[in-house]
Design a protein around this motif. Structure first.
Motif, PDB file in Angstrom:
ATOM      1  N   ILE A 376       0.874  -1.334   0.269  1.00 34.89           N
ATOM      2  CA  ILE A 376      -0.020  -0.331  -0.442  1.00 34.89           C
ATOM      3  C   ILE A 376       1.129   1.595   0.079  1.00 34.89           C
ATOM      4  N   LYS A 377       2.026   1.392   0.830  1.00 33.50           N
ATOM      5  CA  LYS A 377       2.660   1.894   1.009  1.00 33.50           C
ATOM      6  C   LYS A 377       3.603   2.947  -0.449  1.00 33.50           C
ATOM      7  N   VAL A 378       3.635   1.941  -1.454  1.00 32.63           N
ATOM      8  CA  VAL A 378       4.561   1.876  -2.347  1.00 32.63           C
ATOM      9  C   VAL A 378       3.576   2.528  -3.157  1.00 32.63           C
ATOM     10  N   VAL A 379       2.063   1.755  -3.396  1.00 33.79           N
ATOM     11  CA  VAL A 379       1.169   2.231  -4.759  1.00 33.79           C
ATOM     12  C   VAL A 379       0.892   3.366  -4.037  1.00 33.79           C
ATOM     13  N   LEU A 380       1.057   4.135  -2.674  1.00 37.96           N
ATOM     14  CA  LEU A 380       0.780   5.209  -2.396  1.00 37.96           C
ATOM     15  C   LEU A 380       1.214   6.650  -2.582  1.00 37.96           C
ATOM     16  N   LEU A 381       2.435   6.340  -2.127  1.00 35.26           N
ATOM     17  CA  LEU A 381       3.932   7.642  -2.041  1.00 35.26           C
ATOM     18  C   LEU A 381       4.849   7.336  -3.807  1.00 35.26           C
TER      19      LEU A 381
END
Length: 459
Positions: A376-381
């Motif tokens: 989720i962090k990679v996709v959002l940031l």
């Protein structure tokens, strides 16, 4: 009640020789509180305050000072005053201080002490450092089993003022072998004509003279004892270790383990930070830090060997710190809980596979949670990041999540394994675990990260 006086005011009163005022300020304070407030003074100033009290209180305050401060004061006071202090101190505190004196000073002091104190120091000083014998006191009450309660109470009344504790009274036979004990409560509640052998408890919790001091302290803690008797190989009672000494031992051992866990070498003394020179701190810390920094060059070599992978997908560089930090955190957690279990005797090397299996299951759960969060962090940031035409952000996020999950599992197992292996080879697990852990986890983390990316993305 504690009377608090700040250091500058105390120094001003000493300079003005207002000793009556100082004595009045400290008169109702506990000796430990006085020692705490004067510990930041120069040895000469601290001694000027200690001398305001009678010789018994003087020794009491002096005993509450840390050992280095005691040594510093012993260096500046007159020999006869030092002898008076040593005479009034408890036997365990006295021998701890005596062992810190240079040999020449010991030879000058010993003849001035009474024979009982001389023999006591010689006997206690013989025991190996860190053993029950080295921390015990000879100030205990022992009685035979064939006397009455009334006779026992009369004996205790005569001896009590010279003993460290009288709550437990130890029962011995004609060979001074430990055969039981009674508490002061037992004696008070029993009929005066009752024989000691009829009320004594025979299931005595004791330690041997060569037993490790940490095990002694843990026994006192486990059985909620005020004191524990120490016997030699023939079961002869030779001393006791009291609960206050147990607290000091546990504090010392925790300080030692914590500093070793943080890769700090040298002596691990409590309450000595402010008195330790900067150069000594440097020496204690530099060896491990420099060694591990040198080994850490392997990490740079790994990154260099995967240079093409990084060049093709620069987004991987952004999440390298996350991989390293996560691995370090879970590895440290695992090492900490295993170290604590080893220290408390809950596990040994024989439980190796049991511990590893448990940590493996924990790591799988952590890997699932952290892997999902990292995706989720990679996709959002990185939603605005430019990606090569043949890759999607979701794909890259999935690969990073897989790599992080694998890192969580391996770091957890490494953190659990290192302390257990250290105990097998009779090494200090605290020393081996933390300094080695960070470096190993960093190296394995980078290998896992780049290998996963290379295999799954084909770059």
């Amino acid at each position: 009640m504690q009377n608090i006086i700040i250091l500058p005011e105390l120094k001003e009163l000493i300079e003005a020789k207002e000793f009556d005022v100082i004595k009045e300020i400290f008169y109702d304070s506990h000796s430990a509180e006085i020692a705490e407030q004067i510990s930041a003074l120069e040895p000469e100033e601290a001694w000027q305050i200690i001398e305001l009290f009678d010789k018994h209180r003087r020794a009491e305050i002096f005993s509450f000072l840390d050992l280095q401060m005691q040594v510093d004061i012993a260096e500046i006071i007159e020999r006869n005053k030092l002898v008076d202090l040593l005479t009034e101190m408890s036997s365990d505190d006295r021998v701890d201080l005596f062992k810190r004196f240079p040999e020449e000073k010991q030879e000058l002091i010993l003849p001035l002490l009474a024979q009982a104190e001389r023999e006591d120091i010689r006997r206690l000083a013989e025991y190996p450092e860190g053993s029950a014998g080295s921390v015990m006191t000879s100030e205990y009450v022992a009685i035979p089993d064939n006397i009455t309660v009334d006779e026992a109470i009369r004996r205790i009344r005569l001896e009590a003022s010279q003993k460290e504790t009288i709550f437990y009274i130890y029962v011995i036979n004609e060979k001074r072998q430990l055969i039981g004990f009674v508490s002061l409560t037992d004696l008070i509640m029993a009929h005066p004509s009752t024989r000691i052998k009829d009320i004594m408890k025979k299931d005595v919790i004791y330690v041997t003279i060569d037993e490790d001091q940490e095990k002694v302290a843990r026994k006192i803690q486990k059985y909620d004892l005020i004191a524990i008797p120490v016997v030699n190989g023939n079961n002869v009672l030779v001393g006791i270790v009291t609960h206050d000494d147990a607290i000091d031992i546990i504090t010392q051992e925790q300080t030692e383990d914590l500093e070793k866990f943080m890769a700090i070498a040298g002596a691990h003394a409590t309450a000595a930070y402010s008195k330790t020179p900067v150069l000594t701190h440097f020496k204690n810390r530099a060896v491990w830090v420099v060694s591990l920094a040198t080994i850490g060059l392997v990490s740079g070599m790994i990154i260099h060997s995967f240079e093409n992978t990084l060049m093709n997908l620069m987004i991987l560089a952004l999440y390298m710190p996350m991989i390293a930090d996560t691995g370090g955190n879970v590895g440290s957690q695992s090492a900490t809980v295993v170290l604590r279990a080893l220290a408390l005797g809950e596990v040994t090397f024989r439980d190796f596979f049991k511990v590893i299996w448990k940590e493996f299951r924990i790591s799988l759960l952590l890997a699932l949670a952290l892997g999902f969060l990292s995706w989720i962090k990679v996709v959002l940031l990185s939603s605005n990041s430019e990606m090569p035409l043949n890759f999607s952000l979701q794909q890259v996020g999935f690969v990073i999540a897989i790599a992080l999950s694998l890192q969580v599992v391996t770091a957890t197992l490494i953190g659990a394994t290192l302390p257990l292996i250290a105990t097998k080879f009779k090494l200090d697990p605290a020393v081996v675990a933390s300094p080695a852990l960070t470096t190993i986890v960093d190296i394995t983390g980078l290998l896992i990260y780049f290998t996963t990316a290379k295999l799954l993305l084909g770059i």
